[in-house]
Design an enzyme around this catalytic site. Structure first.
Site, PDB file in Angstrom:
ATOM      1  N   LYS A   1       0.862  -1.186   0.000  1.00  0.00           N
ATOM      2  CA  LYS A   1       0.000   0.000   0.000  1.00  0.00           C
ATOM      3  C   LYS A   1       0.891   1.226   0.000  1.00  0.00           C
ATOM      4  O   LYS A   1       2.001   1.218   0.543  1.00  0.00           O
ATOM      5  CB  LYS A   1      -0.886   0.030   1.239  1.00  0.00           C
ATOM      6  CG  LYS A   1      -2.159   0.841   1.054  1.00  0.00           C
ATOM      7  CD  LYS A   1      -3.210   0.062   0.278  1.00  0.00           C
ATOM      8  CE  LYS A   1      -4.545   0.776   0.297  1.00  0.00           C
ATOM      9  NZ  LYS A   1      -5.617  -0.052  -0.253  1.00  0.00           N
TER      10      LYS A   1
ATOM     11  N   GLY B   1     -21.517   5.794   4.228  1.00  0.00           N
ATOM     12  CA  GLY B   1     -20.585   6.121   3.156  1.00  0.00           C
ATOM     13  C   GLY B   1     -21.139   5.686   1.818  1.00  0.00           C
ATOM     14  O   GLY B   1     -21.180   4.491   1.518  1.00  0.00           O
ATOM     15  N   VAL B   2     -21.585   6.636   1.016  1.00  0.00           N
ATOM     16  CA  VAL B   2     -22.155   6.297  -0.293  1.00  0.00           C
ATOM     17  C   VAL B   2     -21.360   7.009  -1.397  1.00  0.00           C
ATOM     18  O   VAL B   2     -21.914   7.632  -2.289  1.00  0.00           O
ATOM     19  CB  VAL B   2     -23.661   6.643  -0.371  1.00  0.00           C
ATOM     20  CG1 VAL B   2     -24.464   5.638   0.413  1.00  0.00           C
ATOM     21  CG2 VAL B   2     -23.938   8.062   0.132  1.00  0.00           C
ATOM     22  N   GLY B   3     -20.042   6.863  -1.306  1.00  0.00           N
ATOM     23  CA  GLY B   3     -19.148   7.425  -2.307  1.00  0.00           C
ATOM     24  C   GLY B   3     -18.905   6.470  -3.446  1.00  0.00           C
ATOM     25  O   GLY B   3     -19.833   5.880  -3.993  1.00  0.00           O
ATOM     26  N   LYS B   4     -17.622   6.255  -3.775  1.00  0.00           N
ATOM     27  CA  LYS B   4     -17.262   5.477  -4.959  1.00  0.00           C
ATOM     28  C   LYS B   4     -17.862   4.076  -4.948  1.00  0.00           C
ATOM     29  O   LYS B   4     -18.346   3.591  -5.965  1.00  0.00           O
ATOM     30  CB  LYS B   4     -15.731   5.388  -5.082  1.00  0.00           C
ATOM     31  CG  LYS B   4     -15.076   6.684  -5.505  1.00  0.00           C
ATOM     32  CD  LYS B   4     -13.669   6.463  -6.054  1.00  0.00           C
ATOM     33  CE  LYS B   4     -12.676   6.088  -4.993  1.00  0.00           C
ATOM     34  NZ  LYS B   4     -11.280   6.061  -5.514  1.00  0.00           N
ATOM     35  N   VAL B   5     -17.825   3.406  -3.791  1.00  0.00           N
ATOM     36  CA  VAL B   5     -18.334   2.041  -3.694  1.00  0.00           C
ATOM     37  C   VAL B   5     -19.776   2.015  -3.194  1.00  0.00           C
ATOM     38  O   VAL B   5     -20.622   1.299  -3.727  1.00  0.00           O
ATOM     39  CB  VAL B   5     -17.443   1.193  -2.760  1.00  0.00           C
ATOM     40  CG1 VAL B   5     -18.033  -0.202  -2.564  1.00  0.00           C
ATOM     41  CG2 VAL B   5     -16.034   1.085  -3.325  1.00  0.00           C
ATOM     42  N   GLY B   6     -20.041   2.804  -2.172  1.00  0.00           N
ATOM     43  CA  GLY B   6     -21.340   2.751  -1.514  1.00  0.00           C
ATOM     44  C   GLY B   6     -22.524   2.993  -2.434  1.00  0.00           C
ATOM     45  O   GLY B   6     -23.565   2.333  -2.302  1.00  0.00           O
ATOM     46  N   HIS B   7     -22.381   3.904  -3.389  1.00  0.00           N
ATOM     47  CA  HIS B   7     -23.547   4.190  -4.233  1.00  0.00           C
ATOM     48  C   HIS B   7     -23.852   3.029  -5.176  1.00  0.00           C
ATOM     49  O   HIS B   7     -25.013   2.785  -5.520  1.00  0.00           O
ATOM     50  CB  HIS B   7     -23.363   5.508  -4.989  1.00  0.00           C
ATOM     51  CG  HIS B   7     -22.553   5.449  -6.234  1.00  0.00           C
ATOM     52  ND1 HIS B   7     -21.183   5.526  -6.235  1.00  0.00           N
ATOM     53  CD2 HIS B   7     -22.917   5.328  -7.544  1.00  0.00           C
ATOM     54  CE1 HIS B   7     -20.743   5.469  -7.484  1.00  0.00           C
ATOM     55  NE2 HIS B   7     -21.761   5.336  -8.286  1.00  0.00           N
TER      56      HIS B   7
END
EC number: 1.4.1.23
Length: 364
Positions: free
Chosen positions: A91, A191-197
């Site tokens: 990482k 969290g509804v960003g890149k993955v959540g949405h």
């Protein structure tokens, strides 16, 4: 207190002596001209070149950034092992606010540092970095994935990350309720960003009752405008206390499961996309003691790394989706191993991953 190197002593102790250490290599990168300060951590190359994303984040200090890189790299070793990939774990973190300091020059400088490792570390997107950024990094480093289709890449990996989490939820439902369907289940997503949405889309399509929260109002508004039946709540504290919640999905930053949240959590299942959801060792037992089924984060959120790994060999979406579908079976196998060994699912997943890495080292 610092060591003679000037690095905080607790960081060096973590690297060389603690259970969270065991890393093969840690590289501190600085390019004064562009303002780049970065850390690249390689935890293991037992299964192959280390693979993991680049996080761009305004850490409070350098020690916090190093600690995050170490933890995230270690998690990637386990994630890649459980996903059946021929990759170890690594990482990178870039220190600073991407909204303030991210430039083409900085990303190119970062790419040169990654390239200097000669393929021991393969980078991709993470929090604060995007497909367009990887296109820039790739101009200096061929060991870059998560690029745009126009530049020979697979594009946004969050699509398959969300799909894998969805499969993990289905497996959790099968294990706990004897039926993989999520129709009618009350599911809270933090969290509804890149993955959540994308995860919301899967759940709404199946007929789940979905609640969401996010620190960004625009992210929540995007969801509620597209899905009128999705309910928004004020914050995560409210979300985890919803009466009759079946599944809690942490999909933002790590540490969501801690001494404050676990005692008040109403959900019967925790299954989300965030990395390092357990704030400290022992939280997995606290969840088990409360009868809450925890689907290990690095198992269910592996869809994205499956995609970026495939990009190195000529990306095929259907091939990747088929691999991500196996997260359902892997999650069920972990629950079965946990029951057999009398341990929490997180410990069972660790045992399986550690055995795979040990077997790979023994074959060298």
């Amino acid at each position: 207190m610092t060591d003679v190197t000037g690095a905080p002593a607790d960081v060096l102790h973590t690297l060389f002596h603690s259970d969270q250490g065991g890393h093969e290599q840690v590289v501190l990168c600085q390019d004064r001209a562009s303002g780049l300060k970065a850390v690249i951590a390689i935890h293991s190359t037992a299964l192959g070149p280390a693979l993991g994303g680049t996080r761009f984040y305004p850490y409070a200090n350098e020690a916090e950034a190093v600690a995050d890189a170490l933890n995230l790299a270690r998690g990637m070793s386990y994630k890649n092992a459980m996903a059946g990939l021929e990759h170890g774990g690594g990482k990178a973190v870039i220190i600073g606010d991407p909204e303030q300091i991210k430039t083409e020059e900085l990303l190119l400088a970062y790419g040169r540092f990654v390239a200097s490792l000669g393929g021991r570390y393969v980078t991709a997107c993470d929090v604060g970095t995007y497909v367009a950024d990887m296109d820039v990094v790739a101009r200096e480093c061929r060991w870059t994935t998560g690029r745009s289709p126009e530049n020979g890449g697979a594009g946004d990996s969050s699509v398959l990350t969300a799909y894998g989490v969805y499969q993990g939820m289905r497996a959790s439902a099968q294990h706990l309720w004897g039926d993989p369907t999520l129709r009618g289940r009350r599911i809270g997503i933090a969290g509804v960003g890149k993955v959540g949405h994308h995860l919301v889309d899967h759940l709404v399509a199946e007929g789940a009752e979905v609640f969401v929260t996010d620190v960004r109002e625009d992210a929540v508004r995007r969801i509620t405008e597209r899905h009128r039946n999705v309910l928004a709540v004020r914050d995560t504290d409210e979300l985890i206390r919803i009466d009759g919640l079946d599944v809690y999905a942490p999909c933002a930053l790590g540490g969501a499961l801690d001494d404050d949240s676990v005692p008040v959590l109403t959900a019967k299942v925790v299954c989300g996309a965030a990395n390092n959801q357990l704030a400290h060792p022992g939280v997995e037992k606290d969840l088990a003691d409360r009868g809450i089924l925890y689907a290990p984060d690095y198992v269910v959120n592996a869809g994205g790394v499956i995609q970026v790994a495939d990009e190195l060999h000529g990306f095929d979406f259907e091939r990747c989706k088929a691999k991500a579908s196996k997260i359902y079976d892997t999650t069920l196998a972990i629950f079965a191993r946990a029951k057999e060994d009398g341990i929490p699912p997180a410990a069972a997943a660790d045992r399986i991953a550690e055995q795979r890495m040990a077997d790979a080292r023994a074959r060298r």
